[in-house]
Design a protein around this motif. Structure first.
Motif, PDB file in Angstrom:
ATOM      1  N   VAL A   1       0.856  -1.187   0.000  1.00 13.04           N
ATOM      2  CA  VAL A   1       0.000   0.000   0.000  1.00 13.04           C
ATOM      3  C   VAL A   1       0.891   1.236   0.000  1.00 13.04           C
ATOM      4  O   VAL A   1       1.837   1.333   0.789  1.00 13.04           O
ATOM      5  N   PHE A   2       0.584   2.179  -0.888  1.00 12.98           N
ATOM      6  CA  PHE A   2       1.374   3.404  -1.053  1.00 12.98           C
ATOM      7  C   PHE A   2       0.512   4.606  -0.713  1.00 12.98           C
ATOM      8  O   PHE A   2      -0.657   4.670  -1.085  1.00 12.98           O
ATOM      9  N   GLY A   3       1.119   5.581  -0.025  1.00 11.16           N
ATOM     10  CA  GLY A   3       0.389   6.781   0.338  1.00 11.16           C
ATOM     11  C   GLY A   3       1.278   8.006   0.327  1.00 11.16           C
ATOM     12  O   GLY A   3       2.508   7.910   0.245  1.00 11.16           O
ATOM     13  N   GLY A   4       0.648   9.151   0.452  1.00  5.58           N
ATOM     14  CA  GLY A   4       1.374  10.405   0.348  1.00  5.58           C
ATOM     15  C   GLY A   4       1.682  11.081   1.655  1.00  5.58           C
ATOM     16  O   GLY A   4       2.293  12.145   1.677  1.00  5.58           O
ATOM     17  N   GLN A   5       1.265  10.502   2.782  1.00 10.51           N
ATOM     18  CA  GLN A   5       1.536  11.123   4.075  1.00 10.51           C
ATOM     19  C   GLN A   5       3.027  11.063   4.385  1.00 10.51           C
ATOM     20  O   GLN A   5       3.680  10.055   4.138  1.00 10.51           O
ATOM     21  N   ALA A   6       3.546  12.136   4.935  1.00 16.48           N
ATOM     22  CA  ALA A   6       4.964  12.207   5.292  1.00 16.48           C
ATOM     23  C   ALA A   6       5.068  12.558   6.770  1.00 16.48           C
ATOM     24  O   ALA A   6       4.645  13.633   7.181  1.00 16.48           O
ATOM     25  N   ASP A   7       5.643  11.641   7.568  1.00 22.16           N
ATOM     26  CA  ASP A   7       5.774  11.931   9.000  1.00 22.16           C
ATOM     27  C   ASP A   7       7.089  12.638   9.319  1.00 22.16           C
ATOM     28  O   ASP A   7       7.336  12.996  10.464  1.00 22.16           O
ATOM     29  N   GLN A   8       7.913  12.854   8.313  1.00 24.33           N
ATOM     30  CA  GLN A   8       9.174  13.588   8.470  1.00 24.33           C
ATOM     31  C   GLN A   8       9.261  14.634   7.353  1.00 24.33           C
ATOM     32  O   GLN A   8       8.885  14.353   6.211  1.00 24.33           O
ATOM     33  N   PRO A   9       9.775  15.815   7.648  1.00 29.79           N
ATOM     34  CA  PRO A   9       9.840  16.869   6.624  1.00 29.79           C
ATOM     35  C   PRO A   9      10.600  16.451   5.367  1.00 29.79           C
ATOM     36  O   PRO A   9      10.201  16.802   4.258  1.00 29.79           O
TER      37      PRO A   9
ATOM     38  N   CYS B   1       5.143   3.585   2.186  1.00 27.81           N
ATOM     39  CA  CYS B   1       4.485   2.338   1.822  1.00 27.81           C
ATOM     40  C   CYS B   1       4.458   1.420   3.035  1.00 27.81           C
ATOM     41  O   CYS B   1       5.259   1.572   3.962  1.00 27.81           O
ATOM     42  N   PHE B   2       3.514   0.500   3.032  1.00 30.30           N
ATOM     43  CA  PHE B   2       3.425  -0.502   4.087  1.00 30.30           C
ATOM     44  C   PHE B   2       2.798  -1.756   3.506  1.00 30.30           C
ATOM     45  O   PHE B   2       2.336  -1.756   2.359  1.00 30.30           O
ATOM     46  N   ALA B   3       2.817  -2.827   4.285  1.00 35.28           N
ATOM     47  CA  ALA B   3       2.329  -4.114   3.805  1.00 35.28           C
ATOM     48  C   ALA B   3       1.112  -4.556   4.605  1.00 35.28           C
ATOM     49  O   ALA B   3       1.040  -4.354   5.813  1.00 35.28           O
ATOM     50  N   ALA B   4       0.165  -5.173   3.909  1.00 36.18           N
ATOM     51  CA  ALA B   4      -0.988  -5.809   4.538  1.00 36.18           C
ATOM     52  C   ALA B   4      -0.966  -7.267   4.106  1.00 36.18           C
ATOM     53  O   ALA B   4      -0.889  -7.568   2.911  1.00 36.18           O
ATOM     54  N   LEU B   5      -0.979  -8.165   5.081  1.00 31.81           N
ATOM     55  CA  LEU B   5      -0.933  -9.597   4.814  1.00 31.81           C
ATOM     56  C   LEU B   5      -2.280 -10.224   5.111  1.00 31.81           C
ATOM     57  O   LEU B   5      -2.849 -10.001   6.187  1.00 31.81           O
ATOM     58  N   ALA B   6      -2.779 -11.005   4.172  1.00 32.04           N
ATOM     59  CA  ALA B   6      -4.034 -11.732   4.356  1.00 32.04           C
ATOM     60  C   ALA B   6      -3.717 -13.214   4.492  1.00 32.04           C
ATOM     61  O   ALA B   6      -2.880 -13.748   3.758  1.00 32.04           O
ATOM     62  N   ASP B   7      -4.384 -13.857   5.431  1.00 29.50           N
ATOM     63  CA  ASP B   7      -4.311 -15.310   5.541  1.00 29.50           C
ATOM     64  C   ASP B   7      -5.690 -15.800   5.973  1.00 29.50           C
ATOM     65  O   ASP B   7      -6.628 -15.012   6.083  1.00 29.50           O
ATOM     66  N   GLU B   8      -5.796 -17.078   6.234  1.00 27.37           N
ATOM     67  CA  GLU B   8      -7.110 -17.648   6.551  1.00 27.37           C
ATOM     68  C   GLU B   8      -7.714 -17.070   7.828  1.00 27.37           C
ATOM     69  O   GLU B   8      -8.927 -17.096   8.016  1.00 27.37           O
ATOM     70  N   ALA B   9      -6.896 -16.513   8.711  1.00 29.32           N
ATOM     71  CA  ALA B   9      -7.401 -15.967   9.973  1.00 29.32           C
ATOM     72  C   ALA B   9      -7.733 -14.478   9.894  1.00 29.32           C
ATOM     73  O   ALA B   9      -8.318 -13.928  10.822  1.00 29.32           O
ATOM     74  N   GLY B  10      -7.341 -13.791   8.818  1.00 30.92           N
ATOM     75  CA  GLY B  10      -7.643 -12.369   8.707  1.00 30.92           C
ATOM     76  C   GLY B  10      -6.486 -11.555   8.185  1.00 30.92           C
ATOM     77  O   GLY B  10      -5.693 -12.026   7.371  1.00 30.92           O
ATOM     78  N   TRP B  11      -6.388 -10.324   8.676  1.00 31.45           N
ATOM     79  CA  TRP B  11      -5.435  -9.340   8.170  1.00 31.45           C
ATOM     80  C   TRP B  11      -4.421  -8.932   9.232  1.00 31.45           C
ATOM     81  O   TRP B  11      -4.775  -8.682  10.374  1.00 31.45           O
ATOM     82  N   THR B  12      -3.155  -8.813   8.793  1.00 31.33           N
ATOM     83  CA  THR B  12      -2.084  -8.260   9.609  1.00 31.33           C
ATOM     84  C   THR B  12      -1.457  -7.129   8.815  1.00 31.33           C
ATOM     85  O   THR B  12      -1.153  -7.295   7.632  1.00 31.33           O
ATOM     86  N   VAL B  13      -1.272  -5.984   9.452  1.00 27.39           N
ATOM     87  CA  VAL B  13      -0.658  -4.828   8.796  1.00 27.39           C
ATOM     88  C   VAL B  13       0.706  -4.583   9.421  1.00 27.39           C
ATOM     89  O   VAL B  13       0.848  -4.601  10.641  1.00 27.39           O
ATOM     90  N   LEU B  14       1.719  -4.383   8.576  1.00 30.16           N
ATOM     91  CA  LEU B  14       3.074  -4.051   9.002  1.00 30.16           C
ATOM     92  C   LEU B  14       3.376  -2.661   8.460  1.00 30.16           C
ATOM     93  O   LEU B  14       3.476  -2.473   7.251  1.00 30.16           O
ATOM     94  N   ASP B  15       3.505  -1.697   9.366  1.00 27.99           N
ATOM     95  CA  ASP B  15       3.688  -0.307   8.963  1.00 27.99           C
ATOM     96  C   ASP B  15       4.922   0.267   9.655  1.00 27.99           C
ATOM     97  O   ASP B  15       4.891   0.547  10.852  1.00 27.99           O
ATOM     98  N   PRO B  16       6.015   0.435   8.904  1.00 26.43           N
ATOM     99  CA  PRO B  16       7.235   0.982   9.503  1.00 26.43           C
ATOM    100  C   PRO B  16       7.172   2.499   9.581  1.00 26.43           C
ATOM    101  O   PRO B  16       7.279   3.186   8.587  1.00 26.43           O
ATOM    102  N   LEU B  17       6.965   2.993  10.766  1.00 26.01           N
ATOM    103  CA  LEU B  17       6.969   4.432  10.994  1.00 26.01           C
ATOM    104  C   LEU B  17       8.369   4.834  11.432  1.00 26.01           C
ATOM    105  O   LEU B  17       9.187   3.989  11.785  1.00 26.01           O
TER     106      LEU B  17
END
Length: 139
Positions: free
Chosen positions: A20-28, A40-56
């Motif tokens: 997933v790609f976005g335009g928000q910038a948390d640093q100048p 960008c960040f990753a969303a993982l789908a498996d049989e149990a649902g969704w996990t999001v990995l977002d490196p801030l």
């Protein structure tokens, strides 16, 4: 199968990765990157649902989302104005003789989630273009 139990479990559940790609910038300094592709960040789908990995900056957020079965998270992100690519089937890591020289970043995390087949990129837009050009999506 060899390796830690969590690796065997990840292989057995048939994970699908969305980037997933976005335009928000948390640093100048991120404002120097292309609008819409500053993070960008990753969303993982498996049989149990969704996990999001977002490196801030300074923190990796890993969240197991409490969503109803069948919830279309990629469509939700698209409606929110984000760009989503995938699904991709994460692959085994590629053997490396030397440690990676690039710093840990959102792009590095997304490439690590995709595995050994991930294209080289340094910026979110570079990863977007490389994924559009080459990595086949999972069926």
């Amino acid at each position: 199968m060899t390796g830690p139990a969590h690796r065997r479990a990840a292989r057995s559940v048939g994970q699908q990765a969305f980037i997933v790609f976005g335009g928000q910038a948390d640093q100048p300094w991120l404002r120097l990157l292309r609008p819409g592709f500053r993070h960008c960040f990753a969303a993982l789908a498996d049989e149990a649902g969704w996990t999001v990995l977002d490196p801030l900056t300074g923190r990796l957020v890993v969240a197991r989302l409490d969503l109803p079965p069948g919830f279309d998270l990629p469509a939700f992100y698209r409606r929110a104005g984000l760009t989503v690519l995938g699904p991709y089937a994460p692959t085994e890591p590629r053997p490396q003789w030397l440690p990676p020289l690039a710093p840990f970043s959102c792009v590095a995390l997304c490439r690590a989630v995709l595995g050994g087949g991930a294209p080289f990129a340094l910026t979110p837009f570079g990863l977007f273009r490389a994924l559009q050009a080459g990595l086949p999506a999972a069926s």
